[in-house]
Enzyme design. Structure first.
Site, PDB file in Angstrom:
ATOM      1  N   ARG A 128      39.994  33.843  32.141  1.00 20.62           N
ATOM      2  CA  ARG A 128      39.863  33.141  33.423  1.00 20.62           C
ATOM      3  C   ARG A 128      38.553  32.368  33.502  1.00 20.62           C
ATOM      4  NH1 ARG A 128      40.894  38.373  36.728  1.00 20.62           N
ATOM      5  NH2 ARG A 128      40.786  39.200  34.608  1.00 20.62           N
ATOM      6  N   HIS A 168      36.302  33.867  25.041  1.00 24.10           N
ATOM      7  CA  HIS A 168      36.005  35.038  24.203  1.00 24.10           C
ATOM      8  C   HIS A 168      34.680  34.844  23.458  1.00 24.10           C
ATOM      9  CE1 HIS A 168      39.717  36.825  25.322  1.00 24.10           C
ATOM     10  NE2 HIS A 168      40.478  35.963  24.673  1.00 24.10           N
ATOM     11  N   ARG A 217      49.629  39.496  23.100  1.00 27.74           N
ATOM     12  CA  ARG A 217      49.157  38.124  23.382  1.00 27.74           C
ATOM     13  C   ARG A 217      49.638  37.161  22.303  1.00 27.74           C
ATOM     14  NH1 ARG A 217      43.348  38.531  26.400  1.00 27.74           N
ATOM     15  NH2 ARG A 217      43.955  40.259  27.756  1.00 27.74           N
ATOM     16  N   ASP A 232      36.298  42.282  30.979  1.00 22.89           N
ATOM     17  CA  ASP A 232      37.501  41.534  31.363  1.00 22.89           C
ATOM     18  C   ASP A 232      37.127  40.203  32.016  1.00 22.89           C
ATOM     19  OD1 ASP A 232      40.205  41.090  31.561  1.00 22.89           O
ATOM     20  OD2 ASP A 232      40.497  42.377  33.315  1.00 22.89           O
ATOM     21  N   GLU A 252      47.580  47.218  23.634  1.00 19.33           N
ATOM     22  CA  GLU A 252      48.530  46.322  24.316  1.00 19.33           C
ATOM     23  C   GLU A 252      48.188  44.842  24.084  1.00 19.33           C
ATOM     24  OE1 GLU A 252      47.143  49.080  25.951  1.00 19.33           O
ATOM     25  OE2 GLU A 252      48.982  50.177  25.501  1.00 19.33           O
ATOM     26  N   ASN A 253      46.964  44.575  23.632  1.00 26.93           N
ATOM     27  CA  ASN A 253      46.564  43.167  23.471  1.00 26.93           C
ATOM     28  C   ASN A 253      47.301  42.451  22.330  1.00 26.93           C
ATOM     29  OD1 ASN A 253      43.144  43.793  24.544  1.00 26.93           O
ATOM     30  ND2 ASN A 253      44.813  42.883  25.695  1.00 26.93           N
ATOM     31  N   GLU A 256      31.680  57.714  36.890  1.00 22.85           N
ATOM     32  CA  GLU A 256      31.517  56.833  38.059  1.00 22.85           C
ATOM     33  C   GLU A 256      31.986  55.430  37.683  1.00 22.85           C
ATOM     34  OE1 GLU A 256      30.550  57.734  41.072  1.00 22.85           O
ATOM     35  OE2 GLU A 256      30.161  59.812  40.463  1.00 22.85           O
ATOM     36  N   ASN A 283      37.417  36.979  30.338  1.00 27.49           N
ATOM     37  CA  ASN A 283      37.053  35.876  29.427  1.00 27.49           C
ATOM     38  C   ASN A 283      38.011  34.688  29.575  1.00 27.49           C
ATOM     39  OD1 ASN A 283      35.121  37.545  28.391  1.00 27.49           O
ATOM     40  ND2 ASN A 283      36.164  37.955  26.446  1.00 27.49           N
TER      41      ASN A 283
HETATM   42  C1  IPE Z   1      41.656  45.353  29.051  1.00 26.16           C
HETATM   43  O1  IPE Z   1      41.800  44.070  29.547  1.00 26.16           O
HETATM   44  C2  IPE Z   1      41.403  45.308  27.582  1.00 26.16           C
HETATM   45  C3  IPE Z   1      40.120  44.743  27.177  1.00 26.16           C
HETATM   46  C4  IPE Z   1      39.156  44.379  27.959  1.00 26.16           C
HETATM   47  C5  IPE Z   1      39.936  44.649  25.761  1.00 26.16           C
HETATM   48  P1  IPE Z   1      43.225  43.391  29.717  1.00 26.16           P
HETATM   49  O2  IPE Z   1      42.962  42.038  30.258  1.00 26.16           O
HETATM   50  O3  IPE Z   1      43.988  43.479  28.469  1.00 26.16           O
HETATM   51  O4  IPE Z   1      43.920  44.325  30.805  1.00 26.16           O
HETATM   52  P2  IPE Z   1      45.116  44.024  31.799  1.00 26.16           P
HETATM   53  O5  IPE Z   1      46.251  43.501  30.992  1.00 26.16           O
HETATM   54  O6  IPE Z   1      44.635  43.015  32.795  1.00 26.16           O
HETATM   55  O7  IPE Z   1      45.405  45.342  32.453  1.00 26.16           O
HETATM   56  C1  IPE Z   2      39.003  40.344  28.134  1.00 23.39           C
HETATM   57  O1  IPE Z   2      39.250  39.095  28.690  1.00 23.39           O
HETATM   58  C2  IPE Z   2      38.916  40.307  26.635  1.00 23.39           C
HETATM   59  C3  IPE Z   2      40.078  40.858  25.936  1.00 23.39           C
HETATM   60  C4  IPE Z   2      41.087  41.473  26.484  1.00 23.39           C
HETATM   61  C5  IPE Z   2      40.082  40.698  24.494  1.00 23.39           C
HETATM   62  P1  IPE Z   2      40.722  38.606  28.942  1.00 23.39           P
HETATM   63  O2  IPE Z   2      41.177  37.851  27.743  1.00 23.39           O
HETATM   64  O3  IPE Z   2      41.586  39.719  29.353  1.00 23.39           O
HETATM   65  O4  IPE Z   2      40.510  37.600  30.147  1.00 23.39           O
HETATM   66  P2  IPE Z   2      41.471  37.400  31.378  1.00 23.39           P
HETATM   67  O5  IPE Z   2      41.690  38.733  31.994  1.00 23.39           O
HETATM   68  O6  IPE Z   2      42.736  36.805  30.836  1.00 23.39           O
HETATM   69  O7  IPE Z   2      40.729  36.473  32.282  1.00 23.39           O
HETATM   70 MG    MG Z   3      42.141  40.504  31.118  1.00 27.27          MG
END
Ligand code: IPE
Ligand code: IPE
Ligand code: MG
Length: 245
Positions: free
Chosen positions: A29, A42, A76, A25, A72-73, A212, A27
């Site tokens: 930000r 990404h 986006r 998580d 859930e992605n 863990e 990428n």
């Molecule tokens: C979880 O990250 C999914 C992946 C890393 C692929 P998200 O960024 O989607 O999770 P939330 O929305 O912050 O819970």
């Molecule tokens: C995780 O990074 C990768 C995927 C969910 C594909 P994010 O895209 O969730 O990055 P943030 O959480 O918005 O920073």
């Molecule tokens: Mg994220």
């Protein structure tokens, strides 16, 4: 450029987890902080994924699982979803030969039927080319949701029960596990989530019963080998009791 501490810390090689799962998580930000588009984050995250796979192989960790795209992605923006699919395809095209050479097996956790056709084809090819490999399981959670996985298992088991392939008493934890994407693999011993968020976001809900957790503050593209090793050392200091004393 700043100087980074690269000194390797002691790691007990005989006490490594058999399965490490990663919620990659941060990428977006990471990119935002640099004034870059999210997709650049990404891309950087994919580079780090490769390094973490190589480091895991070096350490002889037998199973690694990466959360790449959740059920859930899809919420986006379309551009980001399409960009992620392109990155996935690019990743397989450029890395598959090395993965094959290293006898690493690719498993996908999640329903790939709904992926765009070109992505699905690439993923199926990778699975097919590596299916007999036994050096390491490299699992990628793609269009994966823990609840979705559980519902699928329930439906399969209900179907088997209805057709009298199994009896009610056959349904136990082991049978249930055999209906999950992670069939045949040990549960994760260690789960690492980067970016400071402390939640599961629907990841491996059944499998993490006794896992863990290590939450790291760094964004995924900054989560390097040194941070990985320090997460492993944290894991090695934990006392796992599994309900006993
Ligand atoms: C979880 O990250 C999914 C992946 C890393 C692929 P998200 O960024 O989607 O999770 P939330 O929305 O912050 O819970
Ligand atoms: C995780 O990074 C990768 C995927 C969910 C594909 P994010 O895209 O969730 O990055 P943030 O959480 O918005 O920073
Ligand atoms: Mg994220």
């Amino acid at each position: 450029m700043f100087f980074k501490k690269t000194k390797e810390m002691p790691i007990e090689l005989d006490n490594l987890p058999k399965h490490v799962a990663f919620i990659m998580d941060g990428n977006g930000r990471w990119a935002k902080r640099r004034g870059l588009p999210r997709l650049m984050g990404h891309n950087a995250g994919t580079e780090m994924l490769k390094r973490i796979v190589i480091e895991s192989k070096k350490l002889k960790i037998e199973n690694i699982t990466f959360y790449a795209f959740s059920t859930e992605n899809w919420r986006r923006p379309e551009d980001e979803v399409n960009g992620l699919m392109d990155i996935l395809v690019k990743f397989f095209r450029s890395e598959i030969d090395e993965i094959v050479e290293n006898k690493v097996k690719i498993n996908i956790f999640g329903d790939i039927d709904v992926l765009p056709k070109y992505a699905k084809t690439e993923v199926l090819r990778a699975i097919e080319r590596t299916q007999h490999h036994t050096e390491m399981n490299f699992n990628i959670a793609l269009n994966y949701g823990g609840r979705d996985e559980i519902i699928r298992a329930v439906k399969e088991i209900a179907t088997e029960y209805k057709s009298e392939k199994i009896a009610l008493d056959d349904i136990d934890e082991s049978l249930f596990s055999d209906h999950l994407f992670s069939k045949g693999l040990p549960d994760p011993d260690l789960l690492i989530r980067t970016s400071g968020e402390q939640r599961l976001s629907n990841f491996m809900l059944w499998q993490v019963a006794y896992t863990e957790f290590v939450f790291d503050e760094h964004y995924w593209p900054d989560f390097d080998e040194t941070l990985y090793r320090s997460a492993l050392i944290k894991y090695q200091k934990r006392h796992r009791r599994f309900g006993a004393i």
